[in-house]
Design a protein around this motif. Sequence first.
Motif, PDB file in Angstrom:
ATOM      1  N   ILE A 157       0.851  -1.189   0.000  1.00 50.29           N
ATOM      2  CA  ILE A 157       0.000   0.000   0.000  1.00 50.29           C
ATOM      3  C   ILE A 157       0.884   1.235   0.000  1.00 50.29           C
ATOM      4  CG2 ILE A 157      -1.774   1.258   1.285  1.00 50.29           C
ATOM      5  CD1 ILE A 157      -2.436  -1.579   2.504  1.00 50.29           C
ATOM      6  N   LEU A 158       0.585   2.170  -0.880  1.00 53.27           N
ATOM      7  CA  LEU A 158       1.339   3.413  -1.000  1.00 53.27           C
ATOM      8  C   LEU A 158       0.452   4.564  -0.553  1.00 53.27           C
ATOM      9  CD1 LEU A 158       3.862   4.980  -1.988  1.00 53.27           C
ATOM     10  CD2 LEU A 158       2.795   5.062  -4.251  1.00 53.27           C
ATOM     11  N   LEU A 159       0.933   5.333   0.430  1.00 51.26           N
ATOM     12  CA  LEU A 159       0.200   6.482   0.961  1.00 51.26           C
ATOM     13  C   LEU A 159       0.950   7.753   0.614  1.00 51.26           C
ATOM     14  CD1 LEU A 159      -2.059   7.720   2.781  1.00 51.26           C
ATOM     15  CD2 LEU A 159      -0.518   7.376   4.717  1.00 51.26           C
ATOM     16  N   GLY A 160       0.315   8.648  -0.148  1.00 50.30           N
ATOM     17  CA  GLY A 160       0.931   9.915  -0.534  1.00 50.30           C
ATOM     18  C   GLY A 160       0.164  11.091   0.017  1.00 50.30           C
ATOM     19  N   GLY A 161       0.836  12.247   0.094  1.00 49.20           N
ATOM     20  CA  GLY A 161       0.185  13.444   0.603  1.00 49.20           C
ATOM     21  C   GLY A 161       1.168  14.575   0.770  1.00 49.20           C
ATOM     22  N   GLU A 162       0.638  15.763   1.011  1.00 49.87           N
ATOM     23  CA  GLU A 162       1.449  16.960   1.194  1.00 49.87           C
ATOM     24  C   GLU A 162       2.364  16.822   2.409  1.00 49.87           C
ATOM     25  OE1 GLU A 162       1.707  19.766  -0.503  1.00 49.87           O
ATOM     26  OE2 GLU A 162       0.130  19.520  -1.997  1.00 49.87           O
ATOM     27  N   PRO A 163       3.509  17.527   2.417  1.00 49.74           N
ATOM     28  CA  PRO A 163       4.356  17.509   3.624  1.00 49.74           C
ATOM     29  C   PRO A 163       3.619  18.099   4.821  1.00 49.74           C
ATOM     30  CG  PRO A 163       5.549  18.403   1.726  1.00 49.74           C
ATOM     31  CD  PRO A 163       4.115  18.279   1.308  1.00 49.74           C
ATOM     32  N   GLY A 164       3.706  17.421   5.953  1.00 54.92           N
ATOM     33  CA  GLY A 164       3.085  17.908   7.177  1.00 54.92           C
ATOM     34  C   GLY A 164       1.601  17.647   7.279  1.00 54.92           C
ATOM     35  N   ILE A 165       1.028  16.874   6.362  1.00 51.32           N
ATOM     36  CA  ILE A 165      -0.413  16.643   6.383  1.00 51.32           C
ATOM     37  C   ILE A 165      -0.803  15.600   7.428  1.00 51.32           C
ATOM     38  CG2 ILE A 165      -0.611  14.768   4.711  1.00 51.32           C
ATOM     39  CD1 ILE A 165      -2.736  17.966   4.755  1.00 51.32           C
ATOM     40  N   GLY A 166       0.170  14.736   7.820  1.00 46.68           N
ATOM     41  CA  GLY A 166      -0.105  13.745   8.852  1.00 46.68           C
ATOM     42  C   GLY A 166       0.087  12.314   8.414  1.00 46.68           C
ATOM     43  N   LYS A 167       0.862  12.060   7.355  1.00 49.50           N
ATOM     44  CA  LYS A 167       1.063  10.691   6.869  1.00 49.50           C
ATOM     45  C   LYS A 167       1.791   9.839   7.920  1.00 49.50           C
ATOM     46  CE  LYS A 167       3.472  11.991   3.325  1.00 49.50           C
ATOM     47  NZ  LYS A 167       3.500  13.438   3.626  1.00 49.50           N
ATOM     48  N   SER A 168       2.905  10.369   8.432  1.00 45.68           N
ATOM     49  CA  SER A 168       3.673   9.622   9.431  1.00 45.68           C
ATOM     50  C   SER A 168       2.876   9.429  10.708  1.00 45.68           C
ATOM     51  CB  SER A 168       4.991  10.349   9.721  1.00 45.68           C
ATOM     52  OG  SER A 168       5.773  10.489   8.553  1.00 45.68           O
ATOM     53  N   THR A 169       2.115  10.443  11.089  1.00 45.52           N
ATOM     54  CA  THR A 169       1.300  10.330  12.294  1.00 45.52           C
ATOM     55  C   THR A 169       0.261   9.239  12.153  1.00 45.52           C
ATOM     56  OG1 THR A 169       1.608  12.682  12.774  1.00 45.52           O
ATOM     57  CG2 THR A 169      -0.249  11.594  13.832  1.00 45.52           C
ATOM     58  N   LEU A 170      -0.377   9.154  10.985  1.00 42.13           N
ATOM     59  CA  LEU A 170      -1.414   8.151  10.767  1.00 42.13           C
ATOM     60  C   LEU A 170      -0.854   6.735  10.846  1.00 42.13           C
ATOM     61  CD1 LEU A 170      -4.315   7.382   9.946  1.00 42.13           C
ATOM     62  CD2 LEU A 170      -3.607   7.637   7.568  1.00 42.13           C
ATOM     63  N   LEU A 171       0.265   6.482  10.158  1.00 46.53           N
ATOM     64  CA  LEU A 171       0.803   5.127  10.136  1.00 46.53           C
ATOM     65  C   LEU A 171       1.477   4.756  11.451  1.00 46.53           C
ATOM     66  CD1 LEU A 171       2.123   4.636   6.502  1.00 46.53           C
ATOM     67  CD2 LEU A 171      -0.132   4.274   7.475  1.00 46.53           C
ATOM     68  N   LEU A 172       2.119   5.712  12.134  1.00 47.20           N
ATOM     69  CA  LEU A 172       2.671   5.410  13.450  1.00 47.20           C
ATOM     70  C   LEU A 172       1.548   5.121  14.443  1.00 47.20           C
ATOM     71  CD1 LEU A 172       5.099   5.164  15.318  1.00 47.20           C
ATOM     72  CD2 LEU A 172       4.978   7.634  15.707  1.00 47.20           C
ATOM     73  N   GLN A 173       0.457   5.817  14.290  1.00 46.47           N
ATOM     74  CA  GLN A 173      -0.709   5.565  15.134  1.00 46.47           C
ATOM     75  C   GLN A 173      -1.217   4.141  14.942  1.00 46.47           C
ATOM     76  OE1 GLN A 173      -3.433   9.014  15.574  1.00 46.47           O
ATOM     77  NE2 GLN A 173      -4.970   7.619  14.789  1.00 46.47           N
ATOM     78  N   ILE A 174      -1.245   3.691  13.688  1.00 47.19           N
ATOM     79  CA  ILE A 174      -1.660   2.310  13.408  1.00 47.19           C
ATOM     80  C   ILE A 174      -0.665   1.323  14.004  1.00 47.19           C
ATOM     81  CG2 ILE A 174      -1.981   0.641  11.543  1.00 47.19           C
ATOM     82  CD1 ILE A 174      -3.052   2.960   9.866  1.00 47.19           C
ATOM     83  N   ALA A 175       0.644   1.614  13.852  1.00 46.80           N
ATOM     84  CA  ALA A 175       1.665   0.715  14.379  1.00 46.80           C
ATOM     85  C   ALA A 175       1.584   0.590  15.893  1.00 46.80           C
ATOM     86  CB  ALA A 175       3.049   1.211  13.967  1.00 46.80           C
ATOM     87  N   LEU A 176       1.223   1.669  16.580  1.00 47.80           N
ATOM     88  CA  LEU A 176       1.162   1.649  18.033  1.00 47.80           C
ATOM     89  C   LEU A 176      -0.108   0.998  18.562  1.00 47.80           C
ATOM     90  CD1 LEU A 176       2.491   5.249  18.801  1.00 47.80           C
ATOM     91  CD2 LEU A 176       3.723   3.107  19.078  1.00 47.80           C
ATOM     92  N   GLN A 177      -1.181   1.066  17.801  1.00 46.21           N
ATOM     93  CA  GLN A 177      -2.472   0.605  18.307  1.00 46.21           C
ATOM     94  C   GLN A 177      -2.850  -0.791  17.846  1.00 46.21           C
ATOM     95  OE1 GLN A 177      -5.249   3.633  17.124  1.00 46.21           O
ATOM     96  NE2 GLN A 177      -4.391   5.178  18.476  1.00 46.21           N
ATOM     97  N   THR A 178      -2.263  -1.271  16.751  1.00 42.54           N
ATOM     98  CA  THR A 178      -2.640  -2.589  16.258  1.00 42.54           C
ATOM     99  C   THR A 178      -2.040  -3.679  17.139  1.00 42.54           C
ATOM    100  OG1 THR A 178      -2.641  -4.002  14.299  1.00 42.54           O
ATOM    101  CG2 THR A 178      -0.670  -2.715  14.682  1.00 42.54           C
ATOM    102  N   PRO A 179      -2.770  -4.768  17.412  1.00 40.56           N
ATOM    103  CA  PRO A 179      -2.247  -5.820  18.289  1.00 40.56           C
ATOM    104  C   PRO A 179      -1.231  -6.734  17.626  1.00 40.56           C
ATOM    105  CG  PRO A 179      -4.460  -6.375  17.550  1.00 40.56           C
ATOM    106  CD  PRO A 179      -4.177  -4.991  17.043  1.00 40.56           C
ATOM    107  N   ILE A 180      -1.071  -6.666  16.303  1.00 42.05           N
ATOM    108  CA  ILE A 180      -0.124  -7.550  15.625  1.00 42.05           C
ATOM    109  C   ILE A 180       1.281  -6.957  15.685  1.00 42.05           C
ATOM    110  CG2 ILE A 180      -1.908  -8.444  14.085  1.00 42.05           C
ATOM    111  CD1 ILE A 180      -0.873  -6.614  11.914  1.00 42.05           C
ATOM    112  N   LYS A 181       2.274  -7.813  15.493  1.00 39.93           N
ATOM    113  CA  LYS A 181       3.667  -7.378  15.539  1.00 39.93           C
ATOM    114  C   LYS A 181       3.976  -6.515  14.311  1.00 39.93           C
ATOM    115  CE  LYS A 181       8.402  -9.085  15.820  1.00 39.93           C
ATOM    116  NZ  LYS A 181       9.275 -10.276  15.847  1.00 39.93           N
TER     117      LYS A 181
END
Length: 451
Positions: free
Chosen positions: A91-115
């Motif tokens: 999956i490829l996620l694109g967007g403007e700088p500072g729009i929140g791409k890293s925040t969204l995926l780090l949020q998923i990494a921290l909240q998902t129960p899988i490794k």
Amino acid sequence: MSKQKTTFFCKSCGFESPKWIGKCPGCNQWNTFAEELKPSKQVTAWKKSGRKIAEPKPIQSIEASTQERIQLPDEELNLVLGGGLVPGAVILLGGEPGIGKSTLLLQIALQTPIKTLYVSGEESETQIRLRAERIGIQDNRCEILTETLLENILDVLEKDPPELVIVDSIQTLYTDQLDATPGSVSQIRECTGKLLQFAKEEDIPVMLIGHITKDGSIAGPKILEHMVDTVLQFEGDRHHAYRIVRTLKNRFGGTQELGIYEMAGNGLRGVKNPSEIWLAQREEVLSGIGIAVVLEGIRPLMLETQALVSTAVYGTPQRSGTGFDLRRLNMLLAVLEKRCGFRLGQQDVFVNLAGGLKLEDPALDLSLCAAIMSSFYNQPLPTKCAFSAEIGLSGEVRAVQRVDQRIAEAEKLGFTDIIISKYNKTNSPHQGNIKIHTFGRIDEVFSWLFG
């Protein structure tokens, strides 16, 4: 030793040429060619042994089974992906700088129960930890790897395979089997190809963050979007709190879904009913405001269309649209002047879609025209009246798709009237507590609104 050869790649579309060209034949852009060295040695697969040779099968013998998807803690992203993550998908996620791409995926990494393995080539471990504390560390199965050399990343993945891989970003990775610089066309293509091979062979989903160019397209060769399984676009205005995730390509589902987020102090929060939020700021009746019922994907939304019409101070009247196509605005103004007789040639016209959204639904036309004439007459529109119709060049009110879904959304939010085209097929002039008004021409709408 043979002489090392060079080639030229277009940084915009990835077109390859043996010599430098001023104008790219692929995308017609000027001065986009960059010189790169061809691979000095043969590029091998990420695994040195255990190569598996595929054999053709009759299509009738292939078992038609559906893969079980991985459910993410983010319901909006599950909706956009078509029901969750498919094992082995890239999956490829694109967007403007500072729009929140890293925040969204780090949020998923921290909240998902899988490794999950979060690979960052842009930030240090300390920076990621600070962002994680702001979001809230809810699970300790997320591992952080700050590395840009692809071979080292693949060694880590082979030694201790995770269940989900997130790479931030693909433009920062490089392989030592190419002499090109990180972020170049050949590096992006080669790194994506190896990650794609890893995902398919190991059935592990990989999520990539991609940079975009100044015109909003994914940076790098166009083949990058063809290689991956899903392309997501993260949109929004950094000065507003709301963000939208659109699906541009999805091999495992439709591209009609839409995810809406609100940027808060502790990360991104999914918005269940955005219509209520965008309409909650109406406290008094003012002129120049119309309520449109639009569809983004398959989700109905209601938002304010705002217009301001004033006498032009200078000789040339101004036309400005925020969140709306300026060319379509000029077309609607020409229809109002030609078909309805309104003199707007010496008036400044400004329109705005509240909330920082950028929409292209033709159903906005009628609401915008009503808001423009409301500001022109300085007469407010009915407070509980919504609009959903397209305007044609001859002044006709044209039908829009899924009108029943739009009517149901307006009724749910307490609207008593809705204006649509008479060519839309509806069951009855009343659906529940909302009254449906149908018109065939735009001048008939104005006669009903303003008398």
